[in-house]
Every structure is written in C-alpha cells, then in structure tokens.
Scaffold this motif. Structure first.
Motif, short mmCIF file in Angstrom:
data_model
loop_
_atom_site.label_atom_id
_atom_site.label_comp_id
_atom_site.label_asym_id
_atom_site.label_seq_id
_atom_site.Cartn_x
_atom_site.Cartn_y
_atom_site.Cartn_z
N GLU A 26 1.25 10.35 7.13
CA GLU A 26 0.91 9.51 6.00
C GLU A 26 1.44 8.00 6.52
OE1 GLU A 26 3.11 8.87 1.54
OE2 GLU A 26 3.36 10.81 2.83
N VAL B 249 -6.00 3.28 3.65
CA VAL B 249 -5.25 2.30 3.82
C VAL B 249 -6.42 1.03 3.41
CG1 VAL B 249 -3.91 0.79 5.06
CG2 VAL B 249 -3.32 3.29 4.83
N THR C 223 -6.77 8.90 6.85
CA THR C 223 -5.61 8.02 6.37
C THR C 223 -5.84 6.63 6.41
OG1 THR C 223 -4.51 9.78 6.86
CG2 THR C 223 -3.20 7.88 6.31
N GLU D 268 1.90 3.74 5.14
CA GLU D 268 2.23 2.91 4.13
C GLU D 268 2.14 1.59 4.91
OE1 GLU D 268 5.89 3.84 2.35
OE2 GLU D 268 7.03 2.84 4.02
N VAL E 293 0.74 -1.11 -0.05
CA VAL E 293 0.11 -0.08 0.10
C VAL E 293 0.98 1.15 -0.22
CG1 VAL E 293 -1.75 1.10 1.22
CG2 VAL E 293 -1.86 -1.22 1.16
N SER E 294 0.75 1.99 -1.05
CA SER E 294 1.45 3.32 -1.17
C SER E 294 1.02 4.27 -0.04
CB SER E 294 1.33 4.12 -2.47
OG SER E 294 1.77 3.28 -3.49
N GLY E 295 2.13 5.07 0.40
CA GLY E 295 2.00 6.05 1.43
C GLY E 295 0.48 6.80 1.19
N GLN E 296 -0.53 6.61 2.24
CA GLN E 296 -1.92 7.07 2.11
C GLN E 296 -1.95 8.54 2.79
OE1 GLN E 296 -4.51 6.12 0.01
NE2 GLN E 296 -2.55 4.95 -0.83
#
Length: 130
Positions: free
Chosen positions: A123, A63, A59, A125, A36-39
């Motif tokens: 953020e 995710v 956030t 991830e 999961v990319s940085g949300q």
C-alpha cells in the motif's frame, strides 16, 4: 502542471541516502497540498494482480491518478510512505520506485506490516505539494 517547491535535505552528518529518497524534504511557498490516502493494487474492476511487480506498478498508477486529478505529478511528491506485506519485496519495490520516480527524491518511509487485505502485497500513501 508539474512544478516542484521541494528541496532535498541531506545533512553531511548522516550517512548518504541510498535508493531514491532524501533524508528530508523542505517545502516552501506552498499553495496547495494533496494528501493521497493509502492506495492499493486494485484495478477499477476490482481485479488484483497476483505478482508483486504488477501490484506495485498498479498501486503507483493509482497514486498518480489521484495526483492527476489535482493537476500534479511525480515532481510534486514531497513524502511517500510504502507499506510492504513482507520484507522479501524490498528490492523489487526499490527497483520499481526508482523507475517510476526517475531522479525525483521525496522523503520516504518503508514499513513492513500486515496489510488490510491478504491479497494486497503493498500500500502506498503520499503527500504532494504545489
């Protein structure tokens, strides 16, 4: 499907892991892995809440939206990295993370750093497995 192929690793030679994390996570028999990319605390309409609690919840929501697309959920989380814009958010972050993760304990890293956008206070991830 919320299966878990993760096992916490907490060596007796290390201090107890405080908060809701484990020193390590053993992952065995994995069929799929989601990175999961940085949300960030962005709503679909681009709105960003002003307070930390709302940003943190949004956030985490983002995710779990990524995980849901892969038919995964909280129990699939093996590793979570949280970036906080300020040390003063540590306790609120921990409280909300415990609420959201319940008794699930993934490997965890928290980094205090500058965030890409000044209005974002954190953020997150993650890595999830099935």
């Amino acid at each position: 499907m919320e299966t878990s192929l993760t096992q916490p690793i907490n060596p007796a030679t290390l201090p107890d892991a405080t908060g809701n994390y484990t020193h390590g996570t053993l992952v065995a028999g994995v069929r799929r892995t989601v990175f999961v990319s940085g949300q960030v605390p962005w709503a679909r309409q681009g709105a960003v809440p002003e307070d930390f609690d709302s940003q943190c919840r949004l956030t985490w929501h983002n995710v779990f939206a990524v995980l849901a697309e892969a038919d995964m959920g909280v129990r699939n989380l093996a590793k979570v990295t949280t970036y906080l814009s300020d040390r003063m958010y540590r306790e609120a972050n921990s409280r909300i993370r415990q609420e959201i993760l319940g008794d699930h304990r993934p490997a965890l890293t928290i980094i205090i750093t500058d965030i890409y956008s000044e209005e974002w206070l954190l953020e997150i991830e993650a890595i999830a497995v099935e």
